[in-house]
Design a protein around this motif. Structure first.
Motif, PDB file in Angstrom:
ATOM      1  N   ALA B 150       0.859  -1.188   0.000  1.00 22.71           N
ATOM      2  CA  ALA B 150       0.000   0.000   0.000  1.00 22.71           C
ATOM      3  C   ALA B 150       0.895   1.238   0.000  1.00 22.71           C
ATOM      4  CB  ALA B 150      -0.920  -0.008   1.213  1.00 22.71           C
ATOM      5  N   ASP B 151       0.446   2.287  -0.685  1.00 19.66           N
ATOM      6  CA  ASP B 151       1.297   3.475  -0.840  1.00 19.66           C
ATOM      7  C   ASP B 151       1.201   4.434   0.332  1.00 19.66           C
ATOM      8  OD1 ASP B 151       2.379   3.143  -3.660  1.00 19.66           O
ATOM      9  OD2 ASP B 151       0.237   2.770  -3.914  1.00 19.66           O
ATOM     10  N   ALA B 152       0.128   4.372   1.088  1.00 21.79           N
ATOM     11  CA  ALA B 152      -0.028   5.287   2.220  1.00 21.79           C
ATOM     12  C   ALA B 152      -1.178   4.831   3.096  1.00 21.79           C
ATOM     13  CB  ALA B 152      -0.295   6.712   1.729  1.00 21.79           C
ATOM     14  N   VAL B 153      -1.173   5.333   4.332  1.00 18.10           N
ATOM     15  CA  VAL B 153      -2.286   5.111   5.260  1.00 18.10           C
ATOM     16  C   VAL B 153      -2.764   6.477   5.733  1.00 18.10           C
ATOM     17  CG1 VAL B 153      -2.982   4.138   7.484  1.00 18.10           C
ATOM     18  CG2 VAL B 153      -1.371   2.878   6.031  1.00 18.10           C
ATOM     19  N   PHE B 154      -4.049   6.713   5.623  1.00 20.50           N
ATOM     20  CA  PHE B 154      -4.658   7.942   6.138  1.00 20.50           C
ATOM     21  C   PHE B 154      -5.495   7.576   7.357  1.00 20.50           C
ATOM     22  CE2 PHE B 154      -3.702   8.708   1.753  1.00 20.50           C
ATOM     23  CZ  PHE B 154      -3.321  10.039   1.702  1.00 20.50           C
ATOM     24  N   LEU B 155      -5.296   8.307   8.452  1.00 23.69           N
ATOM     25  CA  LEU B 155      -6.059   8.035   9.675  1.00 23.69           C
ATOM     26  C   LEU B 155      -6.840   9.281  10.060  1.00 23.69           C
ATOM     27  CD1 LEU B 155      -3.269   6.195  11.701  1.00 23.69           C
ATOM     28  CD2 LEU B 155      -5.264   5.144  10.612  1.00 23.69           C
ATOM     29  N   ASP B 156      -8.078   9.089  10.454  1.00 19.86           N
ATOM     30  CA  ASP B 156      -8.881  10.254  10.852  1.00 19.86           C
ATOM     31  C   ASP B 156      -8.478  10.730  12.249  1.00 19.86           C
ATOM     32  OD1 ASP B 156     -10.042   8.453  12.588  1.00 19.86           O
ATOM     33  OD2 ASP B 156     -12.076   9.136  12.197  1.00 19.86           O
ATOM     34  N   GLU B 157      -9.056  11.826  12.673  1.00 14.62           N
ATOM     35  CA  GLU B 157      -8.667  12.457  13.942  1.00 14.62           C
ATOM     36  C   GLU B 157      -8.982  11.599  15.155  1.00 14.62           C
ATOM     37  OE1 GLU B 157     -10.967  16.077  13.978  1.00 14.62           O
ATOM     38  OE2 GLU B 157     -12.874  14.985  13.859  1.00 14.62           O
ATOM     39  N   THR B 158      -9.911  10.641  15.019  1.00 19.93           N
ATOM     40  CA  THR B 158     -10.262   9.805  16.171  1.00 19.93           C
ATOM     41  C   THR B 158      -9.429   8.516  16.222  1.00 19.93           C
ATOM     42  OG1 THR B 158     -12.025   8.556  15.060  1.00 19.93           O
ATOM     43  CG2 THR B 158     -12.633  10.670  16.043  1.00 19.93           C
ATOM     44  N   SER B 159      -8.598   8.290  15.218  1.00 15.15           N
ATOM     45  CA  SER B 159      -7.727   7.114  15.261  1.00 15.15           C
ATOM     46  C   SER B 159      -6.518   7.409  16.138  1.00 15.15           C
ATOM     47  CB  SER B 159      -7.264   6.744  13.844  1.00 15.15           C
ATOM     48  OG  SER B 159      -8.357   6.311  13.064  1.00 15.15           O
ATOM     49  N   CYS B 160      -5.890   6.364  16.660  1.00 15.38           N
ATOM     50  CA  CYS B 160      -4.769   6.583  17.572  1.00 15.38           C
ATOM     51  C   CYS B 160      -3.469   6.834  16.810  1.00 15.38           C
ATOM     52  CB  CYS B 160      -4.628   5.415  18.534  1.00 15.38           C
ATOM     53  SG  CYS B 160      -4.117   3.890  17.749  1.00 15.38           S
ATOM     54  N   ASP B 161      -2.482   7.286  17.542  1.00 16.62           N
ATOM     55  CA  ASP B 161      -1.187   7.643  16.971  1.00 16.62           C
ATOM     56  C   ASP B 161      -0.385   6.368  16.662  1.00 16.62           C
ATOM     57  OD1 ASP B 161       1.249   8.655  16.273  1.00 16.62           O
ATOM     58  OD2 ASP B 161       1.551   9.814  18.115  1.00 16.62           O
ATOM     59  N   PRO B 162      -0.025   6.141  15.410  1.00 15.49           N
ATOM     60  CA  PRO B 162       0.748   4.943  15.071  1.00 15.49           C
ATOM     61  C   PRO B 162       2.162   4.972  15.650  1.00 15.49           C
ATOM     62  CG  PRO B 162      -0.107   6.029  13.086  1.00 15.49           C
ATOM     63  CD  PRO B 162      -0.323   6.964  14.222  1.00 15.49           C
ATOM     64  N   LEU B 163       2.592   6.126  16.178  1.00 18.69           N
ATOM     65  CA  LEU B 163       3.944   6.210  16.739  1.00 18.69           C
ATOM     66  C   LEU B 163       3.968   5.939  18.237  1.00 18.69           C
ATOM     67  CD1 LEU B 163       5.275   9.122  14.569  1.00 18.69           C
ATOM     68  CD2 LEU B 163       5.862   6.707  14.404  1.00 18.69           C
ATOM     69  N   TYR B 164       2.869   5.453  18.753  1.00 15.62           N
ATOM     70  CA  TYR B 164       2.815   4.927  20.114  1.00 15.62           C
ATOM     71  C   TYR B 164       3.709   3.675  20.123  1.00 15.62           C
ATOM     72  CZ  TYR B 164       0.325   3.193  24.334  1.00 15.62           C
ATOM     73  OH  TYR B 164      -0.021   2.741  25.578  1.00 15.62           O
ATOM     74  N   ARG B 165       4.448   3.488  21.221  1.00 13.73           N
ATOM     75  CA  ARG B 165       5.439   2.418  21.284  1.00 13.73           C
ATOM     76  C   ARG B 165       4.919   1.060  20.848  1.00 13.73           C
ATOM     77  NH1 ARG B 165       6.932  -1.000  25.451  1.00 13.73           N
ATOM     78  NH2 ARG B 165       5.488   0.022  26.869  1.00 13.73           N
ATOM     79  N   LYS B 166       3.760   0.691  21.358  1.00 16.31           N
ATOM     80  CA  LYS B 166       3.261  -0.653  21.073  1.00 16.31           C
ATOM     81  C   LYS B 166       2.844  -0.798  19.603  1.00 16.31           C
ATOM     82  CE  LYS B 166       0.595  -4.339  23.051  1.00 16.31           C
ATOM     83  NZ  LYS B 166      -0.686  -4.696  23.710  1.00 16.31           N
ATOM     84  N   ALA B 167       2.272   0.258  19.050  1.00 13.70           N
ATOM     85  CA  ALA B 167       1.870   0.193  17.642  1.00 13.70           C
ATOM     86  C   ALA B 167       3.102   0.036  16.752  1.00 13.70           C
ATOM     87  CB  ALA B 167       1.084   1.445  17.255  1.00 13.70           C
ATOM     88  N   ILE B 168       4.169   0.756  17.076  1.00 12.83           N
ATOM     89  CA  ILE B 168       5.415   0.632  16.298  1.00 12.83           C
ATOM     90  C   ILE B 168       5.921  -0.808  16.349  1.00 12.83           C
ATOM     91  CG2 ILE B 168       7.833   1.338  16.112  1.00 12.83           C
ATOM     92  CD1 ILE B 168       7.083   4.006  17.361  1.00 12.83           C
ATOM     93  N   ARG B 169       5.906  -1.392  17.562  1.00 13.82           N
ATOM     94  CA  ARG B 169       6.432  -2.741  17.729  1.00 13.82           C
ATOM     95  C   ARG B 169       5.591  -3.757  16.951  1.00 13.82           C
ATOM     96  NH1 ARG B 169       6.184  -4.248  23.571  1.00 13.82           N
ATOM     97  NH2 ARG B 169       4.243  -5.238  23.001  1.00 13.82           N
ATOM     98  N   VAL B 170       4.263  -3.670  17.090  1.00 16.65           N
ATOM     99  CA  VAL B 170       3.390  -4.622  16.397  1.00 16.65           C
ATOM    100  C   VAL B 170       3.506  -4.469  14.875  1.00 16.65           C
ATOM    101  CG1 VAL B 170       0.972  -5.291  16.033  1.00 16.65           C
ATOM    102  CG2 VAL B 170       1.814  -4.843  18.340  1.00 16.65           C
ATOM    103  N   SER B 171       3.773  -3.251  14.430  1.00 21.37           N
ATOM    104  CA  SER B 171       3.907  -3.009  12.980  1.00 21.37           C
ATOM    105  C   SER B 171       5.243  -3.512  12.450  1.00 21.37           C
ATOM    106  CB  SER B 171       3.785  -1.517  12.680  1.00 21.37           C
ATOM    107  OG  SER B 171       5.024  -0.847  12.886  1.00 21.37           O
ATOM    108  N   VAL B 172       6.084  -4.055  13.317  1.00 21.96           N
ATOM    109  CA  VAL B 172       7.486  -4.394  13.013  1.00 21.96           C
ATOM    110  C   VAL B 172       8.162  -3.246  12.263  1.00 21.96           C
ATOM    111  CG1 VAL B 172       7.278  -6.909  13.177  1.00 21.96           C
ATOM    112  CG2 VAL B 172       6.848  -5.836  10.990  1.00 21.96           C
ATOM    113  N   GLY B 173       7.855  -2.017  12.693  1.00 21.10           N
ATOM    114  CA  GLY B 173       8.519  -0.832  12.152  1.00 21.10           C
ATOM    115  C   GLY B 173       7.888  -0.266  10.888  1.00 21.10           C
TER     116      GLY B 173
END
Lengths: 274, 274
Positions: B150-173
């Motif tokens: 996928a070329d990009a991800v757009f998140l609306d204002e009510t979605s959480c921050d992907p740069l939260y530690r756990k999200a980064i880890r689960v995303s494998v970076g």
């Protein structure tokens, strides 16, 4: 209908001893019991498929504020199942940590499971897991198995117990409704499936054909390996293998997600969903 | 090559203040910094795509036993990036809990992100998330986005921050390599995508067509709603909708798994993977 709720005012009450410190109990997995958390899982525990699979409720413990909300679910249990109700401080003292869901059941595993393989329908799709040691992944895999109508899940002796509390929760109770067996060595498990007429397909990033090219068959077993290492070479070289087409050079998909994609594709190919 | 490792013997050393109590910091998400954990994520932070997306490392902190193992990864960072090394007791005292991975980096977010939409290629596949509030799910969704290109991800204002530690880890970076933007109201975000020529497809168990029947198009945006509630009616009624064929009467798939299945299918349809 389950029994009339009985009020518990003392966390030391012997009637609710089975619910004490469930987080500890979780780690031991002894004595044929398991913990079901939350309304969705409780509903599954009371469902006909769970009963058919030999599961039963020993007792139910509810936060008093949740009783009205689960009345319809309680109706699916026999009246021999005791229902205990506690206020929040007592409830938390019993369970050993803050149980925001406020809905717990103590379940009993089947006494002696009938042999799963001979019970499966003539046309069937099953999953076989080798070394699936992560409870989240195992729970998710069962959820996917239920969504795509897999007939059973076979787990080898090195895979974890799907009746661990967290696996049950992540599966949204599907571990109670999708028949499973666990305990053989991987090779014996797969040989048994092959002898029962299953076409065995190992899923691997290095698989020979795209999952979309797995041909329809009467009986298909999709084999999943552990996250990270994947399936061992002995298995990959003994059976046919398939891959999920993806961008090269990246960490492979999470095994639970991969199971969902492969099940989606195979269920379509077999005409099991539309 | 990152700088020569400097030994830290005191958890109170001001040079590693940024790593102190990262579990607390996690909850605040302030000051343009984020925490990257583990070798895989560190490698992504040092990769060309992460640099292109404007991410940089402020500092790296390693357990002494891990230094040799990550030498090759350290080589991808400029030598202005300090590398600190500590023995286990000091490392744990700094991080505030037992960090078995022993590999941490303090990352800096892009100062001012360039507008994402105009930067996308002529032919593209993007994800749009509405109300994705669970960090595990957001991390998994980025991992899937990377796997299927996928070329990009757009998140609306009510979605959480992907740069939260756990999200980064689960995303494998992957949150560092798949371009994203976040902050518009859902309707404005989707309107912007439609105006840029994206065919908008909302994914829902009640979707009108199976995902396999989404026609190939130059630009496709797949819209995901929050687990449980799904996409709001206002969105489902304004755009085309697709569903993942599955057994009726069950709890729907986990949103991250659903994103993986839909991306797999759309990437195949668009001829982006094979």
């Amino acid at each position: 209908m389950a029994a009339e709720p009985l009020r518990i005012d003392d966390a030391g009450d012997p009637r609710i001893a089975g619910f004490v410190s469930i987080r500890e109990r979780d780690l031991t997995g002894r004595d044929g019991l398991f913990i079901a958390e939350g309304t969705v899982v409780l509903r599954m525990l009371g469902s006909a498929p769970a009963r058919q699979n030999g599961f039963a409720a020993e007792a139910i413990l509810l936060l008093e504020s949740r009783v009205a909300g689960v009345a319809e679910v309680l109706a699916s249990f026999p009246e021999t199942v005791p229902v205990y109700v506690a206020a929040a401080p007592v409830f938390d003292a019993i369970a050993g940590f803050n149980m925001h869901r406020g809905v717990l059941a103590l379940g009993r595993k089947p006494a002696q499971a009938a042999a799963l393989l001979p019970s499966l329908p003539e046309t069937s799709l099953v999953l076989a897991g080798c070394g699936l040691s992560n409870h989240d992944n195992v729970g998710s895999i069962f959820r996917n198995a239920a969504a795509f109508g897999a007939d059973a899940v076979f787990l080898d002796e090195t895979s974890c117990d799907p009746l661990y509390r967290k696996a049950i929760r992540v599966s949204v109770g599907s571990v109670l409704t999708v028949p499973f067996s666990r305990g053989l060595a991987a090779e014996a498990m797969l040989r048994g499936l092959a002898e029962a007429g299953y076409e065995i397909w190992g899923l691997s990033p290095r698989g020979a054909v795209p999952v979309g090219e797995i041909p329809a068959a009467r009986r298909i077993a999709l084999v999943l390996g552990t996250e990270g290492e994947g399936l061992p070479e002995t298995i990959l070289s003994s059976f046919r293998t398939a891959r999920i087409p993806q961008r090269p050079g990246l960490d492979s998909l999470n095994v639970a997600t991969a199971s969902g994609i492969a099940l989606y594709q195979i269920a379509l190919t077999m005409g099991r969903v539309a």
